[in-house]
Design an enzyme around this catalytic site. Structure first.
Site, PDB file in Angstrom:
ATOM      1  N   ASN A 180       0.827  -1.208   0.000  1.00 21.01           N
ATOM      2  CA  ASN A 180       0.000   0.000   0.000  1.00 21.01           C
ATOM      3  C   ASN A 180       0.859   1.254   0.000  1.00 21.01           C
ATOM      4  O   ASN A 180       1.902   1.310   0.643  1.00 21.01           O
ATOM      5  CB  ASN A 180      -1.036   0.005   1.132  1.00 21.01           C
ATOM      6  CG  ASN A 180      -0.487  -0.320   2.504  1.00 21.01           C
ATOM      7  OD1 ASN A 180       0.457  -1.074   2.641  1.00 21.01           O
ATOM      8  ND2 ASN A 180      -1.080   0.270   3.519  1.00 21.01           N
ATOM      9  N   GLU A 193       0.388   5.209   0.593  1.00 18.62           N
ATOM     10  CA  GLU A 193      -0.539   6.230   1.102  1.00 18.62           C
ATOM     11  C   GLU A 193      -0.138   7.629   0.657  1.00 18.62           C
ATOM     12  O   GLU A 193       0.937   7.836   0.091  1.00 18.62           O
ATOM     13  CB  GLU A 193      -0.624   6.111   2.631  1.00 18.62           C
ATOM     14  CG  GLU A 193      -1.197   4.758   3.034  1.00 18.62           C
ATOM     15  CD  GLU A 193      -1.497   4.630   4.520  1.00 18.62           C
ATOM     16  OE1 GLU A 193      -1.078   5.502   5.324  1.00 18.62           O
ATOM     17  OE2 GLU A 193      -2.157   3.637   4.873  1.00 18.62           O
ATOM     18  N   CYS A 211      -4.213   0.639  -2.369  1.00 22.58           N
ATOM     19  CA  CYS A 211      -4.011  -0.619  -1.645  1.00 22.58           C
ATOM     20  C   CYS A 211      -2.919  -1.465  -2.305  1.00 22.58           C
ATOM     21  O   CYS A 211      -2.642  -1.336  -3.504  1.00 22.58           O
ATOM     22  CB  CYS A 211      -5.292  -1.445  -1.660  1.00 22.58           C
ATOM     23  SG  CYS A 211      -6.633  -0.779  -0.675  1.00 22.58           S
ATOM     24  N   GLU A 245      -3.012  -4.689  -3.036  1.00 23.78           N
ATOM     25  CA  GLU A 245      -3.491  -5.638  -4.048  1.00 23.78           C
ATOM     26  C   GLU A 245      -3.639  -4.967  -5.407  1.00 23.78           C
ATOM     27  O   GLU A 245      -3.302  -5.541  -6.444  1.00 23.78           O
ATOM     28  CB  GLU A 245      -4.845  -6.228  -3.625  1.00 23.78           C
ATOM     29  CG  GLU A 245      -4.792  -7.041  -2.339  1.00 23.78           C
ATOM     30  CD  GLU A 245      -5.006  -6.214  -1.066  1.00 23.78           C
ATOM     31  OE1 GLU A 245      -4.669  -5.011  -1.062  1.00 23.78           O
ATOM     32  OE2 GLU A 245      -5.506  -6.786  -0.092  1.00 23.78           O
ATOM     33  N   CYS A 265      -9.958  -5.573   0.382  1.00 24.79           N
ATOM     34  CA  CYS A 265     -11.132  -4.699   0.508  1.00 24.79           C
ATOM     35  C   CYS A 265     -12.025  -4.826  -0.728  1.00 24.79           C
ATOM     36  O   CYS A 265     -11.634  -5.433  -1.736  1.00 24.79           O
ATOM     37  CB  CYS A 265     -10.692  -3.246   0.708  1.00 24.79           C
ATOM     38  SG  CYS A 265     -10.138  -2.440  -0.808  1.00 24.79           S
ATOM     39  N   CYS A 279     -10.554  -3.598  -4.038  1.00 26.05           N
ATOM     40  CA  CYS A 279      -9.539  -4.518  -4.580  1.00 26.05           C
ATOM     41  C   CYS A 279     -10.191  -5.773  -5.145  1.00 26.05           C
ATOM     42  O   CYS A 279      -9.751  -6.308  -6.164  1.00 26.05           O
ATOM     43  CB  CYS A 279      -8.518  -4.876  -3.504  1.00 26.05           C
ATOM     44  SG  CYS A 279      -7.423  -3.488  -3.141  1.00 26.05           S
TER      45      CYS A 279
HETATM   46  N1  THU Z   1      -5.270  -1.577   2.469  1.00 25.35           N
HETATM   47  C1  THU Z   1      -4.707  -2.411   1.544  1.00 25.35           C
HETATM   48  O1  THU Z   1      -3.556  -2.226   1.114  1.00 25.35           O
HETATM   49  N2  THU Z   1      -5.456  -3.437   1.098  1.00 25.35           N
HETATM   50  C2  THU Z   1      -6.730  -3.719   1.492  1.00 25.35           C
HETATM   51  O2  THU Z   1      -7.367  -4.593   0.931  1.00 25.35           O
HETATM   52  C3  THU Z   1      -7.309  -2.961   2.591  1.00 25.35           C
HETATM   53  C4  THU Z   1      -6.584  -1.748   3.007  1.00 25.35           C
HETATM   54  C5  THU Z   1      -4.490  -0.420   2.923  1.00 25.35           C
HETATM   55  C6  THU Z   1      -5.053   0.901   2.495  1.00 25.35           C
HETATM   56  C7  THU Z   1      -4.496   1.822   3.565  1.00 25.35           C
HETATM   57  O3  THU Z   1      -3.193   2.233   3.168  1.00 25.35           O
HETATM   58  C8  THU Z   1      -4.387   0.937   4.783  1.00 25.35           C
HETATM   59  O4  THU Z   1      -4.442  -0.401   4.331  1.00 25.35           O
HETATM   60  C9  THU Z   1      -5.490   1.158   5.829  1.00 25.35           C
HETATM   61  O5  THU Z   1      -6.741   1.074   5.250  1.00 25.35           O
END
Ligand code: THU
Length: 160
Positions: free
Chosen positions: A62, A64, A73, A75, A112, A115
């Site tokens: 991920n 940010e 994210c 994935e 999520c 994704c």
């Molecule tokens: N996140 C992911 O990388 N994948 C997911 O399927 C769920 C959330 C990340 C997004 C964000 O940077 C952090 O986790 C908190 O939500």
């Protein structure tokens, strides 16, 4: 009016140790990717590793952003990277590991909804199921034999 029932089957491994050596390698790659995640805001790190039919492993984590919705994210970072680099390859498997910097993440963390939709696009495109393994930092690992299992009543190109 009638009721329809949609069943999803998942396989649960007690721990990383129960995985086959091939899956351990893929999951270990996801764990290494997770450690390099850029997540200064959520302090939640996610790593993903995709195995392609050409033998390549593509990773993502991920990323940010100070403008929160601009982040992405793990994935989707991984699957878009695979789509960009190997557009003709078939994705066989996806391993995901997630860990919070604030507490030990012991439950398996699934992808999520956004994704799932992104992964679904590639599963539909390649007409071959993508096997998905997901875990926290430690503890149980869940396997889904297909993305479709995680996304009933899928929205895909067939409706357009
Ligand atoms: N996140 C992911 O990388 N994948 C997911 O399927 C769920 C959330 C990340 C997004 C964000 O940077 C952090 O986790 C908190 O939500």
């Amino acid at each position: 009016m009638k009721e329809i029932k949609i069943e999803s089957i998942f396989h649960v491994y007690e721990s990383f140790e129960e995985l086959s050596s091939e899956i351990k390698t893929l999951m270990q790659t996801a764990i290494e990717a997770r450690k390099k995640a850029y997540s200064p805001y959520s302090k939640f790190k996610v790593g993903a590793a995709l195995l392609l039919d050409n033998g390549e492993i593509v990773i993502g984590n991920n990323q940010e952003n100070a403008s929160y919705p601009s982040g992405l994210c793990a994935e989707r970072t991984a699957i878009y990277y695979a789509g960009a680099k190997y557009p003709k390859a078939t994705i066989l498997r996806l391993a995901i590991s997630a860990a919070s910097e604030n507490r030990k993440t012991t439950r398996p963390i699934p992808p999520c909804g956004a994704c799932r939709q992104a992964i679904a696009e590639y599963e539909v495109k390649q007409e071959t199921p993508i096997e998905i393994y997901f875990m926290g930092e430690e503890g149980k690992v869940i396997r889904s034999n297909s993305l479709a299992n995680l996304l009933p009543l899928i929205f895909d190109k067939s409706v357009l």
